[in-house]
Design a protein around this motif. Structure first.
Motif, PDB file in Angstrom:
ATOM      1  N   LEU A 190     118.695  81.150 -57.459  1.00 33.32           N
ATOM      2  CA  LEU A 190     117.384  80.604 -57.138  1.00 33.32           C
ATOM      3  C   LEU A 190     117.550  79.127 -56.815  1.00 33.32           C
ATOM      4  CD1 LEU A 190     114.283  80.754 -56.975  1.00 33.32           C
ATOM      5  CD2 LEU A 190     114.218  80.243 -59.437  1.00 33.32           C
ATOM      6  N   PHE A 191     117.174  78.737 -55.592  1.00 33.28           N
ATOM      7  CA  PHE A 191     117.270  77.341 -55.167  1.00 33.28           C
ATOM      8  C   PHE A 191     115.870  76.763 -55.124  1.00 33.28           C
ATOM      9  CE2 PHE A 191     117.238  74.364 -51.418  1.00 33.28           C
ATOM     10  CZ  PHE A 191     117.812  73.293 -52.095  1.00 33.28           C
ATOM     11  N   LEU A 192     115.614  75.772 -55.991  1.00 33.06           N
ATOM     12  CA  LEU A 192     114.313  75.112 -56.060  1.00 33.06           C
ATOM     13  C   LEU A 192     114.428  73.763 -55.361  1.00 33.06           C
ATOM     14  CD1 LEU A 192     113.408  75.921 -59.784  1.00 33.06           C
ATOM     15  CD2 LEU A 192     112.620  77.101 -57.716  1.00 33.06           C
ATOM     16  N   ASP A 193     113.885  73.699 -54.154  1.00 26.21           N
ATOM     17  CA  ASP A 193     113.945  72.468 -53.368  1.00 26.21           C
ATOM     18  C   ASP A 193     112.767  71.574 -53.729  1.00 26.21           C
ATOM     19  OD1 ASP A 193     114.854  70.652 -51.553  1.00 26.21           O
ATOM     20  OD2 ASP A 193     114.125  71.721 -49.775  1.00 26.21           O
ATOM     21  N   GLU A 194     112.985  70.252 -53.675  1.00 28.36           N
ATOM     22  CA  GLU A 194     111.951  69.259 -53.995  1.00 28.36           C
ATOM     23  C   GLU A 194     111.372  69.512 -55.391  1.00 28.36           C
ATOM     24  OE1 GLU A 194     111.621  66.787 -52.136  1.00 28.36           O
ATOM     25  OE2 GLU A 194     112.443  67.450 -50.217  1.00 28.36           O
TER      26      GLU A 194
END
Length: 446
Positions: free
Chosen positions: A419-423
């Protein structure tokens, strides 16, 4: 019966035909006519700026100039490499009269200072079709027509080179290219030995293919000439009588041709006779074949180099996705990605907007044991504050107004994957606190 002239006739002037022109009697441009302008000099050669532009490869770029002076036509050689013959006499300056013969390279021109007669008209090659234009082609008759054309020596060479060009484009392997050219040259020149040598660096020549195989020994006899051809990019043809030091008495004639593509020479073409002599047509065919082979060999080498570079790039970037680069910072980044990818745990990626944080996250995922499982990228800045917890952790039906069904959160959707959580910094402090607790390993409920 429909008749098509291969070359257009000269235009008519108001008072009749243009009366002075050069007619190409033989050579690559046979049949062409070049009108002469008495008000200006007319340059002859292969150069793009020549008023009389020839395609003969043996002509110089600026071979000669024709000009009108004192009511007469004159010709002056402009320092050409092979010289100019006027009525079979080598000359630098000559007076041109009607029907004067001019030879430049392998091209013969004739000055015509009168209205073209029927004989000059008939000298223009024509193709005569004895069938309607829209009738189907008879390929057997078409083959007969090609054989008839081949009986003309010059047209035959053009057909040979055309067929060789087509085969070179179709052949993916260099070995096939060599074999095609050798067969053509042996058949057309009757050479006892035909072969190729390529530049191995430092002026050394490596035999590539010789027919017969024992003919490779002949390459050593003229190695100094072959090196000169490789260095200067110019073909050489002479017999044993020209230089007894260069050729063994076993050979009576030899031709060396550069395999060139543009300014780069990649090898040398060799042809040897034991008893017979080569003809000028043989030399021209070998020269043209050398150009085609040079381009084909260079194309194959460039393709091989490109494929090798792609393989090396793929090997270097196998675990780093679309991150391409060879600088020291990029190489250090790739090394860290490969090291982190093998670890188990959360990763914080920092950087300005647009520097490629998502590419790094994708590379970490591809370098990990989870590469075959899903990766979910989420832009936290685009999530409504009221829906952050629902989107991240999910919710059950009826948990709040509008929750008409169960929703699986992003953490569960990316389970066993990444899971990539950007910003992530755009989340509220409350949401960040809950996210931190989950990242520390604590369980959560939708």
């Amino acid at each position: 019966m429909v008749q098509y002239p291969c070359f257009p006739r000269l235009p008519k002037a108001a008072e009749g035909w243009i009366v002075t022109y050069l007619l190409v009697r033989s050579g690559p441009d046979v049949g062409r006519q070049f009108p002469l302008d008495p008000s200006r000099p007319m340059h002859i050669g292969r150069g793009e700026s020549c008023e009389i532009k020839l395609t003969d490869p043996i002509c110089s770029r600026f071979h000669a100039v024709v000009f009108f002076e004192a009511d007469q036509w004159h010709l002056r050689d402009t320092g050409s490499r092979n010289g100019t013959l006027v009525n079979n006499q080598k000359t630098d300056n000559a007076l041109l009269l009607d029907q004067t013969s001019i030879v430049l390279g392998s091209t013969e021109l004739e000055l015509v200072d009168s209205e073209p007669d029927e004989s000059s008209r008939s000298s223009v090659p024509t193709i005569i079709l004895d069938r309607p234009i829209d009738s189907p082609l008879d390929f057997s008759r078409q083959f007969d027509a090609l054989e008839a054309l081949r009986s003309n020596a010059f047209v035959g060479r053009l057909l040979d080179l055309y067929q060789l060009s087509v085969n070179l484009l179709r052949s993916p392997k260099l070995e096939d290219v060599y074999q095609l050219a050798i067969e053509l040259l042996q058949q057309r020149t009757s050479a006892d030995v035909v072969g190729f040598s390529v530049d191995a660096g430092n002026g050394r020549m490596t035999p590539q293919r010789f027919v017969p195989e024992s003919g490779a020994a002949a390459m050593k006899l003229g190695k100094r000439i072959a090196r000169r051809v490789l260095r200067d990019g110019e073909a050489v043809w002479f017999s044993v009588s020209d230089s007894a030091e260069e050729l063994d008495q076993e050979w009576s004639d030899a031709i060396w041709v550069p395999l060139a593509s543009g300014e780069e020479v990649v090898g040398v073409l060799h042809l040897y006779h034991r008893r017979a002599r080569f003809k000028p047509d043989d030399f021209e065919l070998a020269t043209a074949t050398g150009r085609l082979l040079g381009a084909a060999i260079q194309r194959a080498q460039q393709k091989g180099n490109l494929e090798a570079a792609q393989r090396r790039s793929a090997d270097r970037n196998a675990d780093t996705g679309e991150i391409v680069g060879e600088s020291a910072p990029i190489l250090r980044l790739k090394e860290r990605i490969n090291r982190i990818g093998r670890a188990q745990g959360s990763v914080l990626i920092r950087g300005e907007s647009g520097v490629g944080k998502e590419l790094v996250a994708l590379a970490v995922h591809q370098a990990s044991l989870r590469r075959d499982r899903p990766m979910l990228a989420v832009n936290c800045a685009a999530i409504s504050r009221d829906l952050v917890e629902s989107q991240l952790f999910g919710h059950k039906k009826g948990s709040f107004t509008g929750a008409d069904s169960d929703h699986i959160g992003w953490f569960q959707q990316a389970h066993t994957g990444t899971l990539f959580l950007d910003e992530v910094g755009e989340l509220t402090l409350e949401a960040q606190a809950k996210l931190l607790r989950v990242l520390e390993g604590h369980p959560f409920l939708p």
